[in-house]
Design a protein around this motif. Sequence first.
Motif, PDB file in Angstrom:
ATOM      1  N   ASN A   1      47.092  56.495 -17.932  1.00 32.60           N
ATOM      2  CA  ASN A   1      47.631  57.137 -16.891  1.00 32.60           C
ATOM      3  C   ASN A   1      48.524  56.538 -15.996  1.00 32.60           C
ATOM      4  O   ASN A   1      48.128  55.539 -15.249  1.00 32.60           O
TER       5      ASN A   1
ATOM      6  N   ALA B   1      42.751  64.902 -10.728  1.00 33.74           N
ATOM      7  CA  ALA B   1      44.010  65.508 -10.944  1.00 33.74           C
ATOM      8  C   ALA B   1      44.416  65.675 -12.183  1.00 33.74           C
ATOM      9  O   ALA B   1      45.282  66.342 -12.633  1.00 33.74           O
ATOM     10  N   ILE B   2      43.690  65.155 -13.358  1.00 32.69           N
ATOM     11  CA  ILE B   2      44.093  65.187 -14.638  1.00 32.69           C
ATOM     12  C   ILE B   2      43.753  66.603 -15.137  1.00 32.69           C
ATOM     13  O   ILE B   2      42.248  66.690 -15.233  1.00 32.69           O
TER      14      ILE B   2
ATOM     15  N   GLY C   1      46.070  61.073  -8.307  1.00 28.80           N
ATOM     16  CA  GLY C   1      46.950  61.914  -7.785  1.00 28.80           C
ATOM     17  C   GLY C   1      46.409  63.151  -6.578  1.00 28.80           C
ATOM     18  O   GLY C   1      45.278  62.947  -6.411  1.00 28.80           O
TER      19      GLY C   1
ATOM     20  N   THR D   1      50.945  67.853 -14.081  1.00 30.86           N
ATOM     21  CA  THR D   1      50.840  66.733 -15.168  1.00 30.86           C
ATOM     22  C   THR D   1      51.519  66.995 -16.317  1.00 30.86           C
ATOM     23  O   THR D   1      51.563  67.837 -17.080  1.00 30.86           O
TER      24      THR D   1
ATOM     25  N   VAL E   1      50.659  55.916 -12.644  1.00 29.43           N
ATOM     26  CA  VAL E   1      50.373  56.914 -11.355  1.00 29.43           C
ATOM     27  C   VAL E   1      51.612  56.382 -10.603  1.00 29.43           C
ATOM     28  O   VAL E   1      51.844  55.076 -10.451  1.00 29.43           O
TER      29      VAL E   1
ATOM     30  N   ARG F   1      44.671  72.988 -11.968  1.00 24.94           N
ATOM     31  CA  ARG F   1      44.619  71.791 -13.138  1.00 24.94           C
ATOM     32  C   ARG F   1      44.730  72.554 -14.347  1.00 24.94           C
ATOM     33  O   ARG F   1      45.102  71.731 -15.231  1.00 24.94           O
TER      34      ARG F   1
ATOM     35  N   THR G   1      51.136  61.143 -13.276  1.00 28.40           N
ATOM     36  CA  THR G   1      50.797  61.934 -12.343  1.00 28.40           C
ATOM     37  C   THR G   1      51.299  61.180 -11.018  1.00 28.40           C
ATOM     38  O   THR G   1      51.517  59.995 -11.078  1.00 28.40           O
ATOM     39  N   SER G   2      51.346  61.959  -9.945  1.00 26.84           N
ATOM     40  CA  SER G   2      52.048  61.404  -8.749  1.00 26.84           C
ATOM     41  C   SER G   2      51.090  61.595  -7.547  1.00 26.84           C
ATOM     42  O   SER G   2      50.380  62.795  -7.291  1.00 26.84           O
TER      43      SER G   2
END
Length: 322
Positions: free
Chosen positions: A143, A175-176, A307, A248, A145, A315, A224-225
């Motif tokens: 992941n 967030a995923i 995120g 995502t 970020v 999601r 992700t941010s």
Amino acid sequence: MSPNGSDRLSRRPMRRKLPQVLTAGLVLATASGCSYNWEDFPRLGMPTPVTEEAPRILSLWQGSWAAALATGVLVWGLIIWSVIFHRRSRTKVEVPPQTRYNMPIEALYTVVPLIIVSVLFYFTARDESKLLELSPKPAHTINVVGYQWSWGFNYIENVDGETATGNEVPKELDAIPDRFVKQFPKGADGVYDAGIPGDRNPQTGNPGPTLWLPKGEKVRFILTSRDVIHSFWVVPFLMKQDVIPGHTNAFEVTPNMEGTFMGKCAELCGVDHSRMLFNVKVVSPERYQAHLKELAKKGQTGYLPAGIEQTDPARNAETNKL
């Protein structure tokens, strides 16, 4: 003096200067090419690919250049031909026949661009769908970020080797979307590395944190941010993808060359965008696993917040199945 005589006199200085201009251009061209490696010329400015997927992108790039070159040769050829064979005669001053339109030519320059665009669209869509295709079970999941102003890396791996632990998804990864979570490796307790702009790669001295990857094994990046839109770009991957808050993105690569490579944010994300640099270090699978254990010994177990927290509908809004 006659007007024609004055024209001849005005053209003489230009004729004298033309050899000088051509000579200067030749010197500049050869001087700039002294440091150029001609083995790199077929890549047309692209770096050496370091993943199994990158040659597909390079081939699309080369094909686009070939199409542009063919179009340019045709257009410039027609321009030069019309300039030479339809220039004003010195003996004939009458106005040439005026043609309002030419249906075959107008049809040609309408149909041909449509064909060119259609062909480019076909190959682009074909390669894009192949590059964004996700495997049912990647060997590794990382992941990535993005945050102002650096990068964090969550290595979603079973570091301790026990399958009984790490099966519950921690809140840091909320967030995923579920479609990615269900493909996490069994017993993934995970480790992380949080970067800052002041980090340096110890081997190269290049700025930014270092993302480690195993050679010859497929890696899925889940992007992700935590704040604004960034863009994850590893230059010799020949591919980049946006890192969007609330959405995502993911793609997969298989590194096939060991070494340390440059990465950067390719989306203007704020005042310190230029400092969002990172490094990618491709090593053997054994060295990669050893690095994960080193992170665990440093106490960097678990995960960074991936995120912005999302509701379940957000999601899992995308219904495509992996």
